[in-house]
Enzyme design. Sequence first.
Site, PDB file in Angstrom:
ATOM      1  N   HIS A   1       4.618   1.751  -8.025  1.00  0.00           N
ATOM      2  CA  HIS A   1       3.608   0.687  -8.072  1.00  0.00           C
ATOM      3  C   HIS A   1       2.781   0.823  -9.354  1.00  0.00           C
ATOM      4  O   HIS A   1       2.458  -0.167 -10.006  1.00  0.00           O
ATOM      5  CB  HIS A   1       2.658   0.803  -6.872  1.00  0.00           C
ATOM      6  CG  HIS A   1       3.322   0.700  -5.531  1.00  0.00           C
ATOM      7  ND1 HIS A   1       3.419   1.765  -4.669  1.00  0.00           N
ATOM      8  CD2 HIS A   1       3.927  -0.336  -4.911  1.00  0.00           C
ATOM      9  CE1 HIS A   1       4.041   1.388  -3.556  1.00  0.00           C
ATOM     10  NE2 HIS A   1       4.374   0.121  -3.683  1.00  0.00           N
TER      11      HIS A   1
ATOM     12  N   LYS B   1      13.572  -2.315  -7.728  1.00  0.00           N
ATOM     13  CA  LYS B   1      13.881  -1.561  -6.495  1.00  0.00           C
ATOM     14  C   LYS B   1      14.269  -2.509  -5.365  1.00  0.00           C
ATOM     15  O   LYS B   1      15.182  -2.234  -4.593  1.00  0.00           O
ATOM     16  CB  LYS B   1      12.657  -0.724  -6.133  1.00  0.00           C
ATOM     17  CG  LYS B   1      12.618  -0.199  -4.726  1.00  0.00           C
ATOM     18  CD  LYS B   1      13.164   1.178  -4.681  1.00  0.00           C
ATOM     19  CE  LYS B   1      13.280   1.773  -3.299  1.00  0.00           C
ATOM     20  NZ  LYS B   1      12.438   1.267  -2.263  1.00  0.00           N
ATOM     21  N   ASP B   2      13.533  -3.632  -5.265  1.00  0.00           N
ATOM     22  CA  ASP B   2      13.830  -4.629  -4.232  1.00  0.00           C
ATOM     23  C   ASP B   2      14.561  -5.789  -4.910  1.00  0.00           C
ATOM     24  O   ASP B   2      13.989  -6.854  -5.126  1.00  0.00           O
ATOM     25  CB  ASP B   2      12.539  -5.088  -3.561  1.00  0.00           C
ATOM     26  CG  ASP B   2      11.853  -3.946  -2.850  1.00  0.00           C
ATOM     27  OD1 ASP B   2      12.134  -3.728  -1.677  1.00  0.00           O
ATOM     28  OD2 ASP B   2      11.044  -3.235  -3.496  1.00  0.00           O
TER      29      ASP B   2
ATOM     30  N   GLN C   1      14.756  -9.089  -3.167  1.00  0.00           N
ATOM     31  CA  GLN C   1      13.416  -9.680  -3.025  1.00  0.00           C
ATOM     32  C   GLN C   1      13.022 -10.447  -4.284  1.00  0.00           C
ATOM     33  O   GLN C   1      12.569 -11.577  -4.221  1.00  0.00           O
ATOM     34  CB  GLN C   1      12.412  -8.571  -2.734  1.00  0.00           C
ATOM     35  CG  GLN C   1      10.970  -9.022  -2.727  1.00  0.00           C
ATOM     36  CD  GLN C   1      10.072  -7.948  -2.139  1.00  0.00           C
ATOM     37  OE1 GLN C   1      10.064  -7.720  -0.947  1.00  0.00           O
ATOM     38  NE2 GLN C   1       9.339  -7.269  -2.986  1.00  0.00           N
TER      39      GLN C   1
ATOM     40  N   GLY D   1       0.816  -1.215   0.000  1.00  0.00           N
ATOM     41  CA  GLY D   1       0.000   0.000   0.000  1.00  0.00           C
ATOM     42  C   GLY D   1       0.846   1.258   0.000  1.00  0.00           C
ATOM     43  O   GLY D   1       2.036   1.217  -0.279  1.00  0.00           O
ATOM     44  N   ALA D   2       0.194   2.397   0.339  1.00  0.00           N
ATOM     45  CA  ALA D   2       0.811   3.717   0.217  1.00  0.00           C
ATOM     46  C   ALA D   2       1.379   3.831  -1.202  1.00  0.00           C
ATOM     47  O   ALA D   2       2.574   4.066  -1.409  1.00  0.00           O
ATOM     48  CB  ALA D   2       1.883   3.948   1.280  1.00  0.00           C
TER      49      ALA D   2
ATOM     50  N   GLN E   1       6.972  -9.823   7.772  1.00  0.00           N
ATOM     51  CA  GLN E   1       8.206  -9.376   7.124  1.00  0.00           C
ATOM     52  C   GLN E   1       8.823  -8.149   7.803  1.00  0.00           C
ATOM     53  O   GLN E   1       9.856  -7.647   7.358  1.00  0.00           O
ATOM     54  CB  GLN E   1       7.987  -9.118   5.634  1.00  0.00           C
ATOM     55  CG  GLN E   1       7.200  -7.866   5.304  1.00  0.00           C
ATOM     56  CD  GLN E   1       6.835  -7.818   3.830  1.00  0.00           C
ATOM     57  OE1 GLN E   1       6.037  -8.615   3.352  1.00  0.00           O
ATOM     58  NE2 GLN E   1       7.434  -6.902   3.094  1.00  0.00           N
TER      59      GLN E   1
ATOM     60  N   GLY F   1       9.248  -5.095  -8.569  1.00  0.00           N
ATOM     61  CA  GLY F   1      10.142  -4.012  -8.970  1.00  0.00           C
ATOM     62  C   GLY F   1      11.609  -4.355  -8.730  1.00  0.00           C
ATOM     63  O   GLY F   1      11.943  -5.011  -7.744  1.00  0.00           O
TER      64      GLY F   1
HETATM   65  P1  AMP Z   1       6.084  -2.360  -1.621  1.00  0.00           P
HETATM   66  O1  AMP Z   1       4.685  -1.853  -1.498  1.00  0.00           O
HETATM   67  O2  AMP Z   1       7.108  -1.367  -1.201  1.00  0.00           O
HETATM   68  O3  AMP Z   1       6.259  -3.717  -1.023  1.00  0.00           O
HETATM   69  O4  AMP Z   1       6.343  -2.559  -3.176  1.00  0.00           O
HETATM   70  C1  AMP Z   1       5.512  -3.361  -3.946  1.00  0.00           C
HETATM   71  C2  AMP Z   1       6.183  -3.613  -5.271  1.00  0.00           C
HETATM   72  O5  AMP Z   1       6.451  -2.368  -5.914  1.00  0.00           O
HETATM   73  C3  AMP Z   1       7.532  -4.335  -5.115  1.00  0.00           C
HETATM   74  O6  AMP Z   1       7.657  -5.280  -6.153  1.00  0.00           O
HETATM   75  C4  AMP Z   1       8.522  -3.204  -5.276  1.00  0.00           C
HETATM   76  O7  AMP Z   1       9.780  -3.616  -5.779  1.00  0.00           O
HETATM   77  C5  AMP Z   1       7.815  -2.321  -6.282  1.00  0.00           C
HETATM   78  N1  AMP Z   1       8.315  -0.958  -6.170  1.00  0.00           N
HETATM   79  C6  AMP Z   1       8.450  -0.226  -5.042  1.00  0.00           C
HETATM   80  N2  AMP Z   1       9.019   0.963  -5.323  1.00  0.00           N
HETATM   81  C7  AMP Z   1       9.264   0.971  -6.650  1.00  0.00           C
HETATM   82  C8  AMP Z   1       9.855   1.902  -7.552  1.00  0.00           C
HETATM   83  N3  AMP Z   1      10.325   3.079  -7.142  1.00  0.00           N
HETATM   84  N4  AMP Z   1       9.933   1.568  -8.862  1.00  0.00           N
HETATM   85  C9  AMP Z   1       9.472   0.370  -9.305  1.00  0.00           C
HETATM   86  N5  AMP Z   1       8.905  -0.548  -8.509  1.00  0.00           N
HETATM   87  C10 AMP Z   1       8.804  -0.266  -7.199  1.00  0.00           C
END
Ligand code: AMP
Length: 286
Positions: free
Chosen positions: A37, A151-152, A155, A31-32, A61, A149
């Site tokens: 996303h 980004k992780d 992960q 979320g957020a 987590q 993403g």
């Molecule tokens: P999160 O809500 O932070 O767990 O992220 C959910 C998904 O969005 C994960 O697969 C992240 O890698 C991806 N994500 C988060 N931030 C970014 C970003 N800046 N660019 C691309 N994907 C992202």
Amino acid sequence: MKFIKSQAELDEVLESLRTDGKTIGFVPTLGALHEGHGSLIARSKRQTDFTVCSIFVNPTQFNESTDLAKYPRTLDADKALLEEIDCDLLFYPDVETVYPNGFSDSPDIDLQGLDEVLEGAFRGGHFDGVVQVVKRLLELVKPSHLYLGQKDFQQFSIVQFMIDYYEIPTMLVVCPIKREKSGLAMSSRNMRLTPRNRERAVIIKRTLDYAQRRLKNHFVKEVRAYAFNRMKIDGFRPEYFEIVDGRTLKAVESMDESDYIVACTAVWAGEIRLIDNKIYKKPKTK
Ligand code: AMP
């Protein structure tokens, strides 16, 4: 957009799509939501027939309960963003739906050390929680495609390992990092940065770029130390800056050691922990 909380409702919608031979893209999130996303959802919409986004702040987590409590929850704004970008379904399960048998029911899988380095070295148990929740969400949604993403970085590497290990029939698609104009990687945590730290956090991306240039005429070991120290600006505390093999996630000592090399970093900006990475060398087939 459909808004669904229960497994029964989810099954009802998705089963009929599957029967009709439709592909289902899945974007799991905490979320957020932000444009990062959004870019995953956009990619899923381009490549599949039906896109499911989930919002679930997974307790298993988070290794610090304060981090879990402080994680931003912005459901109304998230729904509005998802409507705007025309996501097909938001799955918003509660803890009992995801973990009907409690938290202890976690998968027993040897991640071959992928979970012990980088984030894993600083966030004990984090990837057990990630594997547990992603496996469970894949059981619930049964998507043809999963969008994560870059980004992780660690992960998605671990999730790909898990998908292969359990032979889950889902294709993992990794999407590039979306950045703010300044270069700072978008993150739900950015909204908790002080305005000053948000401005100064550009140092992370700049250091990733700078280190790559410096590798042309310096040893990896020197660049790693230099980059780490470069981010020690007032109020910032780097946790690691590693240059690793993109498959094993083990640190490399030379750029010739692998055809797939990535720099990964985590930095505390005040109270907020930020991560970022940059692929320095990519295999031709990737
Ligand atoms: P999160 O809500 O932070 O767990 O992220 C959910 C998904 O969005 C994960 O697969 C992240 O890698 C991806 N994500 C988060 N931030 C970014 C970003 N800046 N660019 C691309 N994907 C992202």
